[in-house]
Design a protein around this motif. Structure first.
Motif, PDB file in Angstrom:
ATOM      1  N   ASP A 175       0.775  -1.330  -0.094  1.00 15.62           N
ATOM      2  CA  ASP A 175      -0.071   0.062   0.025  1.00 15.62           C
ATOM      3  C   ASP A 175       0.924   1.223  -0.131  1.00 15.62           C
ATOM      4  O   ASP A 175       0.465   2.299  -0.356  1.00 15.62           O
ATOM      5  N   ASP A 176       2.032   1.154   0.645  1.00 16.94           N
ATOM      6  CA  ASP A 176       2.911   2.514   0.628  1.00 16.94           C
ATOM      7  C   ASP A 176       4.294   2.308  -0.482  1.00 16.94           C
ATOM      8  O   ASP A 176       4.974   2.802  -0.427  1.00 16.94           O
ATOM      9  N   TRP A 177       3.780   1.709  -1.693  1.00 17.76           N
ATOM     10  CA  TRP A 177       4.755   1.690  -2.663  1.00 17.76           C
ATOM     11  C   TRP A 177       5.109   3.083  -3.014  1.00 17.76           C
ATOM     12  O   TRP A 177       6.431   3.533  -3.290  1.00 17.76           O
ATOM     13  N   ALA A 178       4.216   4.025  -3.230  1.00 25.73           N
ATOM     14  CA  ALA A 178       4.527   5.449  -3.665  1.00 25.73           C
ATOM     15  C   ALA A 178       5.615   6.031  -2.680  1.00 25.73           C
ATOM     16  O   ALA A 178       6.432   6.845  -2.835  1.00 25.73           O
ATOM     17  N   ALA A 179       5.108   5.726  -1.291  1.00 23.14           N
ATOM     18  CA  ALA A 179       5.962   6.343  -0.292  1.00 23.14           C
ATOM     19  C   ALA A 179       7.397   5.885  -0.326  1.00 23.14           C
ATOM     20  O   ALA A 179       8.452   6.539  -0.367  1.00 23.14           O
ATOM     21  N   LEU A 180       7.647   4.565  -0.630  1.00 25.04           N
ATOM     22  CA  LEU A 180       8.926   3.900  -0.683  1.00 25.04           C
ATOM     23  C   LEU A 180       9.724   4.501  -1.877  1.00 25.04           C
ATOM     24  O   LEU A 180      10.827   4.656  -1.650  1.00 25.04           O
ATOM     25  N   ARG A 181       8.846   4.678  -2.882  1.00 25.22           N
ATOM     26  CA  ARG A 181       9.523   5.109  -4.128  1.00 25.22           C
ATOM     27  C   ARG A 181       9.951   6.500  -3.990  1.00 25.22           C
ATOM     28  O   ARG A 181      11.388   6.970  -4.311  1.00 25.22           O
ATOM     29  N   GLU A 182       9.434   7.445  -3.213  1.00 25.73           N
ATOM     30  CA  GLU A 182       9.786   8.868  -2.810  1.00 25.73           C
ATOM     31  C   GLU A 182      10.931   8.517  -1.894  1.00 25.73           C
ATOM     32  O   GLU A 182      11.739   9.419  -2.124  1.00 25.73           O
ATOM     33  N   PRO A 215      23.967   6.351   2.901  1.00 21.99           N
ATOM     34  CA  PRO A 215      24.379   6.759   4.260  1.00 21.99           C
ATOM     35  C   PRO A 215      24.450   5.897   5.538  1.00 21.99           C
ATOM     36  O   PRO A 215      25.495   5.648   5.906  1.00 21.99           O
ATOM     37  N   THR A 216      23.303   5.340   5.672  1.00 17.47           N
ATOM     38  CA  THR A 216      23.161   4.433   6.700  1.00 17.47           C
ATOM     39  C   THR A 216      22.776   3.057   6.687  1.00 17.47           C
ATOM     40  O   THR A 216      22.030   2.742   5.603  1.00 17.47           O
ATOM     41  N   TRP A 217      22.995   2.236   7.659  1.00 21.78           N
ATOM     42  CA  TRP A 217      22.404   0.770   7.397  1.00 21.78           C
ATOM     43  C   TRP A 217      20.766   0.796   7.357  1.00 21.78           C
ATOM     44  O   TRP A 217      20.065  -0.022   6.775  1.00 21.78           O
ATOM     45  N   ARG A 218      20.159   1.955   7.969  1.00 18.60           N
ATOM     46  CA  ARG A 218      18.587   1.944   7.837  1.00 18.60           C
ATOM     47  C   ARG A 218      18.182   2.036   6.428  1.00 18.60           C
ATOM     48  O   ARG A 218      16.895   1.826   6.120  1.00 18.60           O
ATOM     49  N   ASP A 219      19.002   3.069   5.844  1.00 21.34           N
ATOM     50  CA  ASP A 219      18.572   3.329   4.417  1.00 21.34           C
ATOM     51  C   ASP A 219      18.161   2.002   3.642  1.00 21.34           C
ATOM     52  O   ASP A 219      17.453   2.003   2.630  1.00 21.34           O
ATOM     53  N   LEU A 220      18.984   0.827   3.869  1.00 21.80           N
ATOM     54  CA  LEU A 220      18.601  -0.335   3.228  1.00 21.80           C
ATOM     55  C   LEU A 220      17.436  -0.871   3.099  1.00 21.80           C
ATOM     56  O   LEU A 220      16.858  -1.500   2.295  1.00 21.80           O
ATOM     57  N   GLU A 221      16.573  -0.429   4.251  1.00 16.06           N
ATOM     58  CA  GLU A 221      15.307  -0.942   4.400  1.00 16.06           C
ATOM     59  C   GLU A 221      14.201  -0.561   3.090  1.00 16.06           C
ATOM     60  O   GLU A 221      13.699  -1.266   2.800  1.00 16.06           O
ATOM     61  N   VAL A 222      14.561   0.466   2.768  1.00 17.46           N
ATOM     62  CA  VAL A 222      13.930   1.051   1.648  1.00 17.46           C
ATOM     63  C   VAL A 222      14.260   0.315   0.405  1.00 17.46           C
ATOM     64  O   VAL A 222      13.369  -0.349  -0.310  1.00 17.46           O
ATOM     65  N   PRO A 266      11.803   2.668  -9.462  1.00 18.08           N
ATOM     66  CA  PRO A 266      11.644   2.492  -8.245  1.00 18.08           C
ATOM     67  C   PRO A 266      12.318   3.813  -7.278  1.00 18.08           C
ATOM     68  O   PRO A 266      12.110   3.937  -5.928  1.00 18.08           O
ATOM     69  N   VAL A 267      13.015   4.619  -8.113  1.00 20.36           N
ATOM     70  CA  VAL A 267      13.667   5.724  -7.599  1.00 20.36           C
ATOM     71  C   VAL A 267      13.260   7.272  -8.268  1.00 20.36           C
ATOM     72  O   VAL A 267      14.008   8.017  -8.133  1.00 20.36           O
ATOM     73  N   ALA A 268      12.303   6.975  -9.076  1.00 17.28           N
ATOM     74  CA  ALA A 268      11.645   7.998  -9.946  1.00 17.28           C
ATOM     75  C   ALA A 268      12.450   8.711 -10.616  1.00 17.28           C
ATOM     76  O   ALA A 268      12.540   9.984 -10.618  1.00 17.28           O
ATOM     77  N   ILE A 269      13.347   8.268 -11.364  1.00 19.73           N
ATOM     78  CA  ILE A 269      14.350   8.921 -12.416  1.00 19.73           C
ATOM     79  C   ILE A 269      13.351   9.256 -13.673  1.00 19.73           C
ATOM     80  O   ILE A 269      12.635   8.276 -14.048  1.00 19.73           O
ATOM     81  N   ASP A 270      13.215  10.385 -13.851  1.00 16.74           N
ATOM     82  CA  ASP A 270      12.575  10.936 -15.045  1.00 16.74           C
ATOM     83  C   ASP A 270      13.160  10.828 -16.126  1.00 16.74           C
ATOM     84  O   ASP A 270      14.036  11.752 -16.931  1.00 16.74           O
TER      85      ASP A 270
END
Length: 488
Positions: free
Chosen positions: A40-47, A247-254, A374-378
């Motif tokens: 449900d949060d795909w758009a938020a993950l992408r952003e 930057p951080t280990w937590r960023d891998l979550e996304v 998934p990272v919104a490259i235009d």
């Protein structure tokens, strides 16, 4: 390589290739759509992925220093390579210092980009690809045609024939009576590679991500060959583009949520391997990280084009691209095919060559690639930006120095047409007169254009000019208020 139009024209005529690509890309993209729809949060993950990447790129100098410090503190050694030649020299030297003459490799686009296998071969060192698709490409003396599935252009019958003919020259031969069943082909590859895994003393890898906070590198894969290459050899050499930093280990979550769904349509990759430096009791005893620039900082200097460095190599854009589906990856003349290759390769390599100058035009600008990224490259925005660079020239950064590019040859008519259009659109009277003249002479208009215009009408008809321009219709009908036969 020829320019994309010529290479694509030849590829389109290969019916077997088109059938293989159509089946594979449609299957992958349908599975991906179902996997993404689960969140449900795909758009938020992408952003979030976009924001993490953009933040890292803005402060890349800072995070690369942190990464080097963390890797060094964990027992690894960091090497900096400005270009492909320097990276190849570093890796060749490191392998020679071990006294070995062969290496096993886990799939790495960075090493393909720099031509590492060829450089090692010239130095008398043999590199063995261990990813199944890369193995097929290597045994067939072929080139990758897809980011995720490098042998997507091959069907099972072709793979069986390659294994039967070539495996024996590289090691353990294919089993007698090998068929084209997926199980049989996978077992043949497993038996062939197992002896190499157990014998090799040096492994070469890339990485999907590098964590600046801890000095950790991450590889995600589906077959287990990566795990073997990363743990069994005594020396591990990882060649990674500097843009792979987070930057951080937590960023891998996304990214560990968005990458597998966008690439293999899985909720998570079967093998997610992370390694930080060296330890005395497990894994390689020596770890070397080669940080590769090779045009990346030049790309970073372009405010529009830099978004290509967000790419996490998921290949989703290839699987939805109508141009890639019909032309295949080889037509792009780069290890980065498809839409992402059309914007990344001309920035990493420049647009001086015929193939690189043609890549920004290898697109219909339909926008499907942007929708699935998934990272919104235009990608369409960057394609248009690079087309302008090819046609108009202008200031770019090359090896850290600002240079002015001259307009590419062969675009004089295009530049003249655009200048004429600009002048007409800026002068309503001229535009109106031109529209009326075009309407009154429409019965004499050809279906195809002469001269340079032939390239545009070779595969499409010239649109018919209406009997009346919109402006004249609007004026005559009072904005559509007049009813009746003539006022419709």
């Amino acid at each position: 390589m020829p320019a994309f139009p010529k290479a694509a024209r030849e590829a389109v005529g290969n019916t077997t290739l088109r059938a293989n690509l159509r089946h594979a890309t449609h299957t992958i993209r349908d599975k991906r759509a179902r996997a993404v729809a689960e969140l449900d949060d795909w758009a938020a993950l992408r952003e979030a992925g976009k924001q993490i990447k953009d933040h890292t790129l803005r402060h890349l100098d800072h995070y690369l220093v942190r990464l080097e410090e963390a890797v060094t503190a964990a027992g690894g050694t960091v090497h900096w390579a400005a270009d492909a030649d320097e990276a190849n020299r570093i890796v060749t030297r490191l392998v020679r210092e071990t006294g070995e003459s062969e290496v096993v490799k886990v799939k790495s686009m960075a090493t393909q980009e720099i031509g590492l296998n060829e450089a090692l071969e010239e130095a008398g060192i043999r590199a063995y690809e261990t990813d199944l698709a890369e193995l097929i490409v290597q045994l067939g003396e072929d080139r990758p045609s897809h980011i995720l599935v490098p042998a997507i252009h091959r069907n099972r019958g072709e793979i069986r024939d390659i294994f039967r003919a070539e495996m024996g020259g590289w090691g353990r031969p294919a089993p007698d009576g090998l068929t084209d069943s997926p199980r049989g082909l996978a077992e043949a590859a497993r038996l062939h590679l197992r002896e190499k895994f157990l014998r090799a003393k040096v492994g070469v890898s890339g990485a999907n991500f590098m964590v600046a906070e801890t000095g950790t590198l991450v590889v995600v894969e589906s077959e287990g060959n990566g795990r073997m290459c990363l743990t069994l050899p005594e020396t591990l050499i990882s060649v990674v583009g500097i843009e792979k930093t987070v930057p951080t280990w937590r960023d891998l979550e996304v990214f560990l949520q968005t990458l597998p769904r966008s690439s293999t349509a899985e909720r998570m990759n079967p093998y997610t391997s992370t390694w930080t430096g060296t330890t005395d009791s497990d894994g390689p005893r020596a770890f070397h990280l080669v940080l590769l620039d090779n045009g990346r900082t030049d790309t970073l200097a372009d405010e529009v084009g830099r978004q290509a460095l967000r790419c996490i190599r998921c290949s989703a854009c290839l699987n939805v691209c109508p141009v890639y589906e019909r032309a295949g990856g080889h037509a792009y003349g780069s290890v980065y095919p498809g839409p992402i290759g059309a914007i990344l390769s001309p920035q990493l390599r420049g647009t001086a060559s015929e193939i690189d100058a043609s890549l920004p035009y290898a697109s219909s600008l339909c926008g499907a690639c942007y929708e699935v990224c998934p990272v919104a490259i235009d990608i369409p925005e960057v394609l248009v930006h690079l087309r302008e660079r090819v046609v108009q020239g202008g200031e770019v950064t090359r090896r850290g120095v600002k240079v002015t590019l001259k307009p590419a040859k062969g675009h004089a008519a295009e530049r003249a047409a655009m200048r004429a259009a600009g002048l007409a659109f800026a002068r309503p009277g001229v535009l109106r007169a031109g529209q009326r003249m075009a309407s009154r002479t429409r019965r004499f208009h050809p279906r195809t254009l002469p001269g340079p215009g032939r390239a545009w009408t070779a595969a499409r008809d010239l649109p018919e000019v209406p009997a009346e321009s919109f402006r004249d219709w609007w004026r005559r009908t009072g904005g559509g208020q007049v009813s009746g036969k003539d006022g419709k």
